[in-house]
Design a protein around this motif. Structure first.
Motif, PDB file in Angstrom:
ATOM      1  N   ILE A   1       0.518  -1.591   0.330  1.00 50.03           N
ATOM      2  CA  ILE A   1       0.093   0.149   0.014  1.00 50.03           C
ATOM      3  C   ILE A   1       1.258   0.883  -0.233  1.00 50.03           C
ATOM      4  O   ILE A   1       1.465   1.090   1.042  1.00 50.03           O
ATOM      5  CB  ILE A   1      -0.405   0.256   1.600  1.00 50.03           C
ATOM      6  N   SER A   2       0.745   1.768  -0.893  1.00 52.72           N
ATOM      7  CA  SER A   2       1.287   3.143  -0.779  1.00 52.72           C
ATOM      8  C   SER A   2       0.615   4.055  -0.835  1.00 52.72           C
ATOM      9  O   SER A   2      -0.474   4.386  -0.976  1.00 52.72           O
ATOM     10  CB  SER A   2       1.873   3.464  -2.467  1.00 52.72           C
ATOM     11  N   ASP A   3       1.215   5.272  -0.176  1.00 52.64           N
ATOM     12  CA  ASP A   3       0.427   6.595   0.981  1.00 52.64           C
ATOM     13  C   ASP A   3      -0.783   6.620   1.555  1.00 52.64           C
ATOM     14  O   ASP A   3      -1.458   6.965   1.374  1.00 52.64           O
ATOM     15  CB  ASP A   3       0.142   7.381  -0.291  1.00 52.64           C
ATOM     16  N   LEU A   4      -0.534   5.474   2.581  1.00 57.01           N
ATOM     17  CA  LEU A   4      -2.034   5.068   3.570  1.00 57.01           C
ATOM     18  C   LEU A   4      -2.010   6.385   4.507  1.00 57.01           C
ATOM     19  O   LEU A   4      -1.249   7.351   4.101  1.00 57.01           O
ATOM     20  CB  LEU A   4      -1.572   3.553   4.402  1.00 57.01           C
ATOM     21  N   ILE A   5      -3.424   6.902   4.460  1.00 58.99           N
ATOM     22  CA  ILE A   5      -3.834   7.590   5.144  1.00 58.99           C
ATOM     23  C   ILE A   5      -3.609   7.620   6.676  1.00 58.99           C
ATOM     24  O   ILE A   5      -4.149   6.682   6.890  1.00 58.99           O
ATOM     25  CB  ILE A   5      -5.323   7.477   4.975  1.00 58.99           C
ATOM     26  N   THR A   6      -2.871   8.349   6.914  1.00 60.00           N
ATOM     27  CA  THR A   6      -1.963   7.700   8.518  1.00 60.00           C
ATOM     28  C   THR A   6      -2.191  10.592   9.318  1.00 60.00           C
ATOM     29  O   THR A   6      -2.495  11.012   8.619  1.00 60.00           O
ATOM     30  CB  THR A   6      -0.581   7.599   8.365  1.00 60.00           C
ATOM     31  N   GLN A   7      -2.946   9.270  10.203  1.00 56.27           N
ATOM     32  CA  GLN A   7      -3.157  10.770  11.174  1.00 56.27           C
ATOM     33  C   GLN A   7      -1.829  11.190  11.817  1.00 56.27           C
ATOM     34  O   GLN A   7      -0.787  10.797  12.690  1.00 56.27           O
ATOM     35  CB  GLN A   7      -4.039  10.310  12.791  1.00 56.27           C
ATOM     36  N   VAL A   8      -1.618  12.389  11.437  1.00 58.56           N
ATOM     37  CA  VAL A   8       0.097  13.571  12.093  1.00 58.56           C
ATOM     38  C   VAL A   8      -0.627  14.496  12.624  1.00 58.56           C
ATOM     39  O   VAL A   8      -1.941  15.177  12.797  1.00 58.56           O
ATOM     40  CB  VAL A   8       0.421  13.581  10.830  1.00 58.56           C
ATOM     41  N   THR A   9       0.381  15.485  13.357  1.00 60.35           N
ATOM     42  CA  THR A   9       0.362  16.447  13.662  1.00 60.35           C
ATOM     43  C   THR A   9       0.862  17.188  12.876  1.00 60.35           C
ATOM     44  O   THR A   9       2.688  17.322  12.675  1.00 60.35           O
ATOM     45  CB  THR A   9       1.262  16.235  15.498  1.00 60.35           C
ATOM     46  N   ASN A  10       0.536  18.793  12.889  1.00 59.32           N
ATOM     47  CA  ASN A  10       0.440  19.319  12.082  1.00 59.32           C
ATOM     48  C   ASN A  10       1.310  20.599  12.182  1.00 59.32           C
ATOM     49  O   ASN A  10       1.632  20.636  13.750  1.00 59.32           O
ATOM     50  CB  ASN A  10      -0.414  20.076  10.616  1.00 59.32           C
ATOM     51  N   GLU A  11       1.908  21.347  11.796  1.00 61.52           N
ATOM     52  CA  GLU A  11       2.706  22.732  12.309  1.00 61.52           C
ATOM     53  C   GLU A  11       2.574  23.557  13.242  1.00 61.52           C
ATOM     54  O   GLU A  11       2.219  24.116  14.416  1.00 61.52           O
ATOM     55  CB  GLU A  11       3.785  23.109  11.670  1.00 61.52           C
ATOM     56  N   ASP A  12       0.755  23.636  13.591  1.00 57.02           N
ATOM     57  CA  ASP A  12      -0.141  24.261  14.475  1.00 57.02           C
ATOM     58  C   ASP A  12      -0.322  23.663  15.391  1.00 57.02           C
ATOM     59  O   ASP A  12      -0.845  23.656  16.012  1.00 57.02           O
ATOM     60  CB  ASP A  12      -1.523  25.022  13.413  1.00 57.02           C
ATOM     61  N   ASP A  13       0.154  22.066  15.324  1.00 53.62           N
ATOM     62  CA  ASP A  13       0.188  20.990  16.983  1.00 53.62           C
ATOM     63  C   ASP A  13      -1.483  20.139  16.677  1.00 53.62           C
ATOM     64  O   ASP A  13      -2.082  20.600  17.768  1.00 53.62           O
ATOM     65  CB  ASP A  13       0.427  21.295  18.025  1.00 53.62           C
TER      66      ASP A  13
ATOM     67  N   LEU B   1      -4.524  17.840  14.833  1.00 57.60           N
ATOM     68  CA  LEU B   1      -4.377  16.341  13.944  1.00 57.60           C
ATOM     69  C   LEU B   1      -5.186  16.837  12.473  1.00 57.60           C
ATOM     70  O   LEU B   1      -6.098  16.958  12.756  1.00 57.60           O
ATOM     71  CB  LEU B   1      -5.061  15.986  14.628  1.00 57.60           C
ATOM     72  N   GLN B   2      -4.399  16.354  11.913  1.00 57.35           N
ATOM     73  CA  GLN B   2      -5.047  15.925  10.555  1.00 57.35           C
ATOM     74  C   GLN B   2      -4.507  14.538   9.955  1.00 57.35           C
ATOM     75  O   GLN B   2      -3.404  13.986   9.517  1.00 57.35           O
ATOM     76  CB  GLN B   2      -4.738  17.348   9.514  1.00 57.35           C
ATOM     77  N   PHE B   3      -5.078  14.594   8.784  1.00 60.06           N
ATOM     78  CA  PHE B   3      -4.565  12.862   7.727  1.00 60.06           C
ATOM     79  C   PHE B   3      -3.722  13.434   6.711  1.00 60.06           C
ATOM     80  O   PHE B   3      -4.347  14.366   5.674  1.00 60.06           O
ATOM     81  CB  PHE B   3      -6.236  12.551   7.896  1.00 60.06           C
ATOM     82  N   GLU B   4      -2.637  12.826   5.956  1.00 56.61           N
ATOM     83  CA  GLU B   4      -2.577  12.656   5.175  1.00 56.61           C
ATOM     84  C   GLU B   4      -1.852  11.373   4.199  1.00 56.61           C
ATOM     85  O   GLU B   4      -2.079  10.406   5.354  1.00 56.61           O
ATOM     86  CB  GLU B   4      -0.982  13.448   5.713  1.00 56.61           C
ATOM     87  N   ASN B   5      -1.557  11.703   3.880  1.00 55.37           N
ATOM     88  CA  ASN B   5      -1.100   9.700   2.498  1.00 55.37           C
ATOM     89  C   ASN B   5      -0.020  10.114   2.547  1.00 55.37           C
ATOM     90  O   ASN B   5       0.796  11.007   2.178  1.00 55.37           O
ATOM     91  CB  ASN B   5      -1.752   9.625   1.521  1.00 55.37           C
ATOM     92  N   THR B   6       0.983   9.539   4.036  1.00 55.93           N
ATOM     93  CA  THR B   6       2.250   9.680   4.485  1.00 55.93           C
ATOM     94  C   THR B   6       2.908   8.577   4.424  1.00 55.93           C
ATOM     95  O   THR B   6       4.296   8.080   4.026  1.00 55.93           O
ATOM     96  CB  THR B   6       2.540  10.406   5.542  1.00 55.93           C
ATOM     97  N   ASP B   7       2.562   6.989   4.395  1.00 56.72           N
ATOM     98  CA  ASP B   7       3.571   5.978   4.568  1.00 56.72           C
ATOM     99  C   ASP B   7       3.234   4.989   3.630  1.00 56.72           C
ATOM    100  O   ASP B   7       1.685   5.207   3.288  1.00 56.72           O
ATOM    101  CB  ASP B   7       3.010   5.375   5.766  1.00 56.72           C
ATOM    102  N   ASP B   8       3.880   4.553   3.942  1.00 58.10           N
ATOM    103  CA  ASP B   8       3.954   2.775   2.689  1.00 58.10           C
ATOM    104  C   ASP B   8       4.120   1.489   3.406  1.00 58.10           C
ATOM    105  O   ASP B   8       4.809   1.643   4.610  1.00 58.10           O
ATOM    106  CB  ASP B   8       4.993   2.639   1.640  1.00 58.10           C
ATOM    107  N   VAL B   9       3.211   1.067   3.400  1.00 57.00           N
ATOM    108  CA  VAL B   9       3.068  -0.509   4.535  1.00 57.00           C
ATOM    109  C   VAL B   9       2.810  -1.643   3.701  1.00 57.00           C
ATOM    110  O   VAL B   9       2.248  -2.018   2.642  1.00 57.00           O
ATOM    111  CB  VAL B   9       1.737  -0.188   4.717  1.00 57.00           C
TER     112      VAL B   9
END
Length: 179
Positions: free
Chosen positions: A17-29, A31-39
Motif C-alpha cells: 500500500i502506497s500513501d496510506l492515510i495516517t493521522q499526523v500532527t501538523n505545524e499548528d499542533d 491532528l490531520q490526515f495525510e497520505n504519508t506511509d507505505d505499508v
C-alpha cells in the motif's frame, strides 16, 4: 445419515500500500490526515463452511497477517496478527425460526503508543431469528457479548486513553416488515 456439505478455501496474500492515510500532527499542533506511509501486509486466510440436510450450518474463518511500515519495518497500530470467527446456525422450528451463535477472537494489537499493546479479546453473540412469522413479518432478538467480557480497542491521536473500553452485554430486538 447427516449428509454434510463442506466448502473451504485458503488464501495467501501480499499487499503493498502506497500513501496510506495516517493521522499526523501538523505545524499548528493540530491532528490531520495525510497520505504519508507505505505499508506491506502479508498473510494467510482460511475459511470453512458446512451445511447439513437438517439445516444446521456452521462457519470457521481464521486470518494470520503481518502488516509493517516499509521504511522502518515497524508494526502497524491496531493491526492484529490473528483474527478468528466461528458461527453455528440451527433451525429450531421448520424453516421459520433459527438460533445462531457467533464468536470472534481478535489477537493483541499495538496501540498508537509504540511498544504498548491492547490485550486480545474473545466475544460471543447469540441470536434468534424468526422469518415470515405472519406474511412479511420477521422478528430478531440478539444478545451481543453474552459473556459480558471486558475488552478494549486502541485509541487514536485525538483520544486521551491508549485503549477504549467497548460495550459490555447489550440487547437488540428488531421487528421487520417487508412490503
Amino acid at each position: 445419515s447427516c449428509n454434510l456439505r463442506f466448502w473451504s478455501r485458503m488464501s495467501f496474500y501480499y499487499n503493498k500500500i502506497s500513501d496510506l492515510i495516517t493521522q499526523v500532527t501538523n505545524e499548528d499542533d493540530m491532528l490531520q490526515f495525510e497520505n504519508t506511509d507505505d505499508v506491506v501486509s502479508k498473510g494467510l486466510e482460511f475459511e470453512m463452511r458446512a451445511d447439513s440436510l437438517y439445516g444446521v450450518s456452521f462457519y470457521l474463518n481464521m486470518n494470520y497477517q503481518s502488516s509493517k511500515y516499509i521504511d522502518s519495518s515497524e508494526e502497524l497500530s491496531n493491526s492484529p496478527k490473528f483474527v478468528g470467527n466461528l458461527g453455528v446456525n440451527v433451525p429450531v422450528w421448520d424453516d421459520k425460526v433459527f438460533l445462531s451463535t457467533e464468536s470472534r477472537y481478535v489477537g493483541r494489537r499495538m496501540s498508537i503508543e509504540p511498544g504498548i499493546y491492547i490485550e486480545p479479546y474473545f466475544v460471543s453473540n447469540l441470536s434468534i431469528f424468526a422469518k415470515n412469522i405472519h406474511e412479511n413479518w420477521n422478528i430478531a432478538a440478539r444478545i451481543y457479548n453474552i459473556l459480558n467480557n471486558k475488552y478494549y480497542d486502541p485509541g487514536s491521536g485525538e483520544h486521551v486513553m491508549t485503549g477504549i473500553q467497548q460495550d459490555g452485554r447489550k440487547y437488540l430486538v428488531e421487528v421487520i416488515f417487508r412490503f
